[in-house]
Design a protein around this motif. Sequence first.
Motif, PDB file in Angstrom:
ATOM      1  N   PRO A 280      51.962  34.917  80.174  1.00 13.78           N
ATOM      2  CA  PRO A 280      50.874  35.226  81.103  1.00 13.78           C
ATOM      3  C   PRO A 280      51.413  35.779  82.422  1.00 13.78           C
ATOM      4  N   GLY A 281      50.835  36.882  82.861  1.00  8.81           N
ATOM      5  CA  GLY A 281      51.250  37.506  84.110  1.00  8.81           C
ATOM      6  C   GLY A 281      52.288  38.595  83.967  1.00  8.81           C
ATOM      7  N   ASP A 282      52.946  38.663  82.786  1.00  8.14           N
ATOM      8  CA  ASP A 282      53.999  39.674  82.611  1.00  8.14           C
ATOM      9  C   ASP A 282      53.473  41.090  82.795  1.00  8.14           C
ATOM     10  N   LEU A 283      52.356  41.401  82.179  1.00  4.42           N
ATOM     11  CA  LEU A 283      51.851  42.771  82.233  1.00  4.42           C
ATOM     12  C   LEU A 283      51.409  43.146  83.638  1.00  4.42           C
ATOM     13  N   GLU A 284      50.954  42.181  84.407  1.00  2.00           N
ATOM     14  CA  GLU A 284      50.616  42.469  85.806  1.00  2.00           C
ATOM     15  C   GLU A 284      51.874  42.807  86.605  1.00  2.00           C
ATOM     16  N   VAL A 285      52.958  42.103  86.316  1.00  2.00           N
ATOM     17  CA  VAL A 285      54.229  42.408  86.988  1.00  2.00           C
ATOM     18  C   VAL A 285      54.722  43.799  86.595  1.00  2.00           C
ATOM     19  N   ILE A 286      54.692  44.088  85.297  1.00  2.00           N
ATOM     20  CA  ILE A 286      55.214  45.362  84.792  1.00  2.00           C
ATOM     21  C   ILE A 286      54.403  46.547  85.302  1.00  2.00           C
ATOM     22  N   SER A 287      53.087  46.380  85.420  1.00  2.00           N
ATOM     23  CA  SER A 287      52.208  47.501  85.772  1.00  2.00           C
ATOM     24  C   SER A 287      51.920  47.607  87.264  1.00  2.00           C
ATOM     25  N   ALA A 288      52.706  46.932  88.094  1.00  2.00           N
ATOM     26  CA  ALA A 288      52.527  47.067  89.542  1.00  2.00           C
ATOM     27  C   ALA A 288      52.595  48.541  89.931  1.00  2.00           C
ATOM     28  N   PRO A 289      51.791  48.976  90.890  1.00  2.00           N
ATOM     29  CA  PRO A 289      51.730  50.404  91.227  1.00  2.00           C
ATOM     30  C   PRO A 289      53.096  50.988  91.593  1.00  2.00           C
ATOM     31  N   THR A 290      53.359  52.161  91.048  1.00  2.00           N
ATOM     32  CA  THR A 290      54.555  52.930  91.396  1.00  2.00           C
ATOM     33  C   THR A 290      54.124  54.302  91.893  1.00  2.00           C
ATOM     34  N   ASP A 291      55.096  55.144  92.200  1.00  2.00           N
ATOM     35  CA  ASP A 291      54.796  56.384  92.909  1.00  2.00           C
ATOM     36  C   ASP A 291      55.030  57.645  92.100  1.00  2.00           C
ATOM     37  N   PHE A 292      55.782  57.536  91.029  1.00  2.00           N
ATOM     38  CA  PHE A 292      56.055  58.704  90.189  1.00  2.00           C
ATOM     39  C   PHE A 292      56.494  58.236  88.820  1.00  2.00           C
ATOM     40  N   ALA A 293      56.439  59.137  87.862  1.00  2.00           N
ATOM     41  CA  ALA A 293      56.918  58.876  86.502  1.00  2.00           C
ATOM     42  C   ALA A 293      58.158  59.728  86.250  1.00  2.00           C
ATOM     43  N   GLY A 294      59.241  59.086  85.833  1.00  2.00           N
ATOM     44  CA  GLY A 294      60.462  59.813  85.500  1.00  2.00           C
ATOM     45  C   GLY A 294      60.533  60.099  84.016  1.00  2.00           C
ATOM     46  N   VAL A 295      60.897  61.325  83.667  1.00  2.00           N
ATOM     47  CA  VAL A 295      61.006  61.739  82.266  1.00  2.00           C
ATOM     48  C   VAL A 295      62.398  62.316  82.025  1.00  2.00           C
ATOM     49  N   ASN A 296      63.094  61.743  81.059  1.00  2.00           N
ATOM     50  CA  ASN A 296      64.317  62.344  80.540  1.00  2.00           C
ATOM     51  C   ASN A 296      63.967  62.971  79.196  1.00  2.00           C
ATOM     52  N   HIS A 297      64.299  64.236  79.034  1.00  2.00           N
ATOM     53  CA  HIS A 297      63.945  64.916  77.783  1.00  2.00           C
ATOM     54  C   HIS A 297      65.120  65.745  77.289  1.00  2.00           C
ATOM     55  N   TYR A 298      65.382  65.629  75.974  1.00  2.00           N
ATOM     56  CA  TYR A 298      66.493  66.371  75.387  1.00  2.00           C
ATOM     57  C   TYR A 298      66.157  67.121  74.116  1.00  2.00           C
ATOM     58  N   GLN A 299      65.148  66.692  73.347  1.00  2.00           N
ATOM     59  CA  GLN A 299      64.969  67.389  72.071  1.00  2.00           C
ATOM     60  C   GLN A 299      63.602  67.149  71.439  1.00  2.00           C
ATOM     61  N   ARG A 300      63.314  68.003  70.473  1.00  2.00           N
ATOM     62  CA  ARG A 300      62.201  67.825  69.537  1.00  2.00           C
ATOM     63  C   ARG A 300      62.804  67.325  68.225  1.00  2.00           C
ATOM     64  N   VAL A 301      62.115  66.375  67.567  1.00  2.00           N
ATOM     65  CA  VAL A 301      62.586  65.907  66.270  1.00  2.00           C
ATOM     66  C   VAL A 301      61.467  66.004  65.253  1.00  2.00           C
ATOM     67  N   ILE A 302      61.869  66.246  64.009  1.00  2.00           N
ATOM     68  CA  ILE A 302      60.949  66.277  62.878  1.00  2.00           C
ATOM     69  C   ILE A 302      60.942  64.887  62.248  1.00  2.00           C
ATOM     70  N   VAL A 303      59.755  64.349  62.040  1.00  2.00           N
ATOM     71  CA  VAL A 303      59.603  62.967  61.585  1.00  2.00           C
ATOM     72  C   VAL A 303      58.993  62.944  60.189  1.00  2.00           C
ATOM     73  N   SER A 304      59.595  62.134  59.316  1.00  2.00           N
ATOM     74  CA  SER A 304      59.040  61.957  57.976  1.00  2.00           C
ATOM     75  C   SER A 304      58.966  60.473  57.635  1.00  2.00           C
ATOM     76  N   ASP A 305      58.030  60.132  56.792  1.00  2.00           N
ATOM     77  CA  ASP A 305      57.847  58.746  56.376  1.00  2.00           C
ATOM     78  C   ASP A 305      59.038  58.306  55.527  1.00  2.00           C
TER      79      ASP A 305
END
Length: 464
Positions: A280-305
């Motif tokens: 209880p309370g974890d998600l409130e801690v995790i979702s506290a307001p922040t100021d930006f979203a950081g994205v690291n991106h390197y590739q596209r992948v093909i996914v199969s079952d």
Amino acid sequence: MTLPELSNLPEDFIWGVATAAYQIEGAVDADGRGPSIWDVFSHTPGRTKHGDDGDIACDHRTYWRNDLELIASLDVPAYRLSLSWPRLQPGGTGQLNAVAVRWYRDLLATARSLGIAPYVTLYHWDLPQELEDQGGWPERRTAELFGEYSRLVADALGDLVEGWITVNEAWCASFLGYGAGVHAPGRHDLRAAVAAAHHLNLAHGYATAGIRSIFPRASIGVTNIIAELVPADRERDADAVARLDAVNHQLFLAPVYHGEYPSLLRDLLEPYGFAELVQPGDLEVISAPTDFAGVNHYQRVIVSDDPTVELTGAREVPAGVARTSFDWSITPDALTRVLQNVAEYTDLPIYITENGASFTDNIRPDGAVEDPERVDYLTGYLGAIDDAIAAGVDVRGYFAWSLLDNFEWAEGYEKRFGLVFVEFGSQRRVPKRSAAHYTAIIRSHRDAIESRTDFAPAHQGASL
């Protein structure tokens, strides 16, 4: 060199380069630094390519002034670096190490004096080994200690920091480190990986609170690695994509930006003890307001079952013919779609905190390093960012990975990502052609802004 047309980038778009402490600093016995999980992992036979380790790396602890001057000479106005937790707090508890604090203060202050805005990552995978010996990230206490460490670091260094990234790529730290065992600490336990993932999310929340307790108006975000996932067959493999997206992406995006763990994700993680982790309370801690979203991106992948793949039941292969030396796909438009997908989670400004490519680079007899593949890569991916902005995504900055060739984790020194070539025996630095290309892009953007009649100098120097 042909420059990309970047007509949609905002005037205050932040241009930067990025590094990580263990990958460049070396000097593992200096400043009273303690061992990290990567020191132990890389010194364990068979863990890294050729038995390489980060003991010396780029010896940035010695050459840091030269490296900052190099950034300035390339006209790059921002630098994303990480702080070494075991250098600043060798055992992961107690007061900070005064010698390390002085060095980082000198480094940050010198960067600012050179016109370089420092953006600091608090955790880029170098957990103090003492904390791993006590259970590491699968233990809730590690997240709590990280929050206290973050508060101490903010108090000691925060007046010199432009923006904060709490955690870098929690998916890698949890699933590669504790599940697949290919990164430090090298454990093979999916239950531990799932626990580590939640506790890294919690660590982000505790760190955010710790920083804000010292600097209420600090600019804070978290960085996640996001790939574009494409089904091999649109109908047959759509569910596999959904499962992989849940574990690789939603596990970290949804709690931070929506304050929840989605039902599909909970179902996938339930066999690994997930329900007992979230208190209880974890998600409130995790979702506290922040100021930006950081994205690291390197590739596209093909996914199969593939039911034989534990947890996700999904198999990934790189997309496209063009590949980096890491065998990662070169598909610039994938970044456009990734940015659009992240914008569906949050209306916060987005920063690409890492993007880059490894190629086989060598110094020519005339002393130059030609890397036309990386020049093309930068052109393509920056164009993809411009396309995302044109489509309405609020992208505010780009940090090229990486400033220097460095210790590339389990791959050792074979994979070169740098805009600057490092000759590791002599520690000679040689800017590659891609460095000049990046400088030309930055200057072109600046010149375009200054040529506008409505240019307002107040827009310069914007922070995360």
